[in-house]
Motif scaffolding. Structure first.
Motif, short mmCIF file in Angstrom:
data_model
loop_
_atom_site.label_atom_id
_atom_site.label_comp_id
_atom_site.label_asym_id
_atom_site.label_seq_id
_atom_site.Cartn_x
_atom_site.Cartn_y
_atom_site.Cartn_z
N ILE A 249 2.82 9.60 -5.63
CA ILE A 249 3.26 10.92 -5.15
C ILE A 249 4.59 11.31 -5.79
O ILE A 249 4.78 12.44 -6.24
CB ILE A 249 3.38 10.94 -3.62
CG1 ILE A 249 2.00 10.75 -2.98
CG2 ILE A 249 4.01 12.23 -3.13
CD1 ILE A 249 2.02 10.52 -1.49
N LEU A 250 5.53 10.35 -5.83
CA LEU A 250 6.86 10.64 -6.36
C LEU A 250 6.80 10.99 -7.85
O LEU A 250 7.53 11.87 -8.31
CB LEU A 250 7.78 9.44 -6.13
CG LEU A 250 9.26 9.63 -6.47
CD1 LEU A 250 9.84 10.86 -5.77
CD2 LEU A 250 10.05 8.39 -6.09
N ILE B 17 8.45 6.82 2.63
CA ILE B 17 7.08 6.81 3.12
C ILE B 17 6.96 5.81 4.28
O ILE B 17 7.63 4.78 4.29
CB ILE B 17 6.10 6.46 1.98
CG1 ILE B 17 4.64 6.63 2.42
CG2 ILE B 17 6.37 5.06 1.42
CD1 ILE B 17 3.65 6.59 1.26
N GLN B 18 6.10 6.14 5.23
CA GLN B 18 5.87 5.26 6.38
C GLN B 18 4.38 5.29 6.73
O GLN B 18 3.83 6.33 7.10
CB GLN B 18 6.69 5.71 7.60
CG GLN B 18 6.48 4.82 8.83
CD GLN B 18 7.15 5.39 10.07
OE1 GLN B 18 7.31 6.59 10.21
NE2 GLN B 18 7.52 4.51 10.98
N LEU C 267 11.85 3.04 1.16
CA LEU C 267 12.47 3.94 0.19
C LEU C 267 11.93 3.60 -1.20
O LEU C 267 11.88 2.42 -1.57
CB LEU C 267 13.99 3.79 0.22
CG LEU C 267 14.78 4.54 -0.86
CD1 LEU C 267 14.70 6.05 -0.62
CD2 LEU C 267 16.24 4.07 -0.87
N ILE C 268 11.56 4.62 -1.98
CA ILE C 268 11.08 4.43 -3.35
C ILE C 268 11.94 5.29 -4.28
O ILE C 268 12.18 6.46 -4.00
CB ILE C 268 9.60 4.81 -3.49
CG1 ILE C 268 8.73 3.97 -2.54
CG2 ILE C 268 9.13 4.64 -4.93
CD1 ILE C 268 7.29 4.40 -2.49
N ALA D 212 0.84 -1.20 0.00
CA ALA D 212 0.00 0.00 0.00
C ALA D 212 0.87 1.25 0.00
O ALA D 212 0.58 2.23 -0.71
CB ALA D 212 -0.92 -0.01 1.21
N ASP D 213 1.94 1.23 0.79
CA ASP D 213 2.86 2.37 0.84
C ASP D 213 3.60 2.54 -0.49
O ASP D 213 3.82 3.67 -0.95
CB ASP D 213 3.88 2.18 1.97
CG ASP D 213 3.39 2.75 3.30
OD1 ASP D 213 2.34 3.43 3.30
OD2 ASP D 213 4.05 2.52 4.32
N ILE D 214 3.99 1.43 -1.11
CA ILE D 214 4.68 1.50 -2.40
C ILE D 214 3.77 2.13 -3.45
O ILE D 214 4.20 3.00 -4.22
CB ILE D 214 5.14 0.10 -2.85
CG1 ILE D 214 6.26 -0.41 -1.95
CG2 ILE D 214 5.61 0.13 -4.31
CD1 ILE D 214 6.62 -1.87 -2.17
#
Length: 219
Positions: free
Chosen positions: A107-108, A122-123, A156-157, A99-101
């Motif tokens: 967003i990125l 993101i967290q 981290l993405i 979900a975070d990915i």
């Protein structure tokens, strides 16, 4: 530190005609550069093109090409280092990580349109930081120190910027990146498949497996 003209002449003296660029780019102040004639030429080109990251990198490529060099994408010589789609490690992202990915990547991509950076942390749905001039390692450190301790671990993405010249400055990770992720209590890293690199791939994947860090290719 050497003047740019001396560096160019040395490369030419070795009969090198092709150049591959990969890894971290460290920023320095203009006053610290040694400007001979070729250095002054390059600086003038940069000032005319603009000082954002993409403009500088495109200008450096144009300068090297004007000196007779061909810039070769790293993956043309080492196809194995290109990030493949899906899970690359033994450790798997859990549903919260996926979900975070998904959210972080969306967003990125929006932020990258402004040529800000290639990476984001993101967290638990909260963006802790976007890569700026400090680079990925400092981003990891900065966000690791402000993360919420009782929440899901950070991720981290890293993705390419839109319209980026993919011969240079592709997002990448290596063994030191993985060690930093572990040091600052990250869960893993997600990289854009087919547009990111894993340097020292075997060592990097082995280090990730040893430390329980996932590496995932975003399709």
């Amino acid at each position: 530190m050497h003047a740019i003209g001396k560096i160019i002449n040395k490369i030419k003296s070795l009969s090198i005609k092709h150049i591959v660029l990969a890894g971290t780019v460290k920023r320095t102040g203009v006053t610290k550069l040694l400007l001979d004639l070729k250095g002054a030429k390059l600086l003038t080109m940069i000032m005319k093109a603009g000082l954002n990251d993409d403009s500088i990198l495109r200008t450096v490529i144009a300068f090297l090409e004007s000196e007779g060099f061909a810039i070769i994408p790293p993956e043309k010589l080492a196809t194995s280092i290109i990030v493949q789609s899906g899970l690359l490690t033994k450790t798997k992202p859990d549903p919260a990580a996926f979900a975070d990915i998904k959210k972080g990547t969306e967003i990125l991509k929006a932020v990258a349109n402004f040529d800000v950076g290639q990476a984001l942390v993101i967290q638990n749905g909260l963006v802790l930081g976007v890569e700026a001039a400090e680079g990925t390692d400092e981003l990891i450190k900065r966000c690791g120190l402000i993360q919420q301790k009782d929440e899901e671990m950070c991720i981290l993405i890293k993705i390419c910027k839109p319209n980026q010249d993919k011969r240079i400055d592709l997002p990448c990770v290596g063994p030191e990146t993985i060690k930093n992720l572990y040091r600052y209590n990250f869960k893993g890293v997600a990289l854009e498949a087919s547009s990111a690199l894993i340097l020292n791939k075997e060592e990097t994947l082995a280090e990730a497996d040893r430390l329980g860090i996932f590496i995932y290719g975003i399709s």
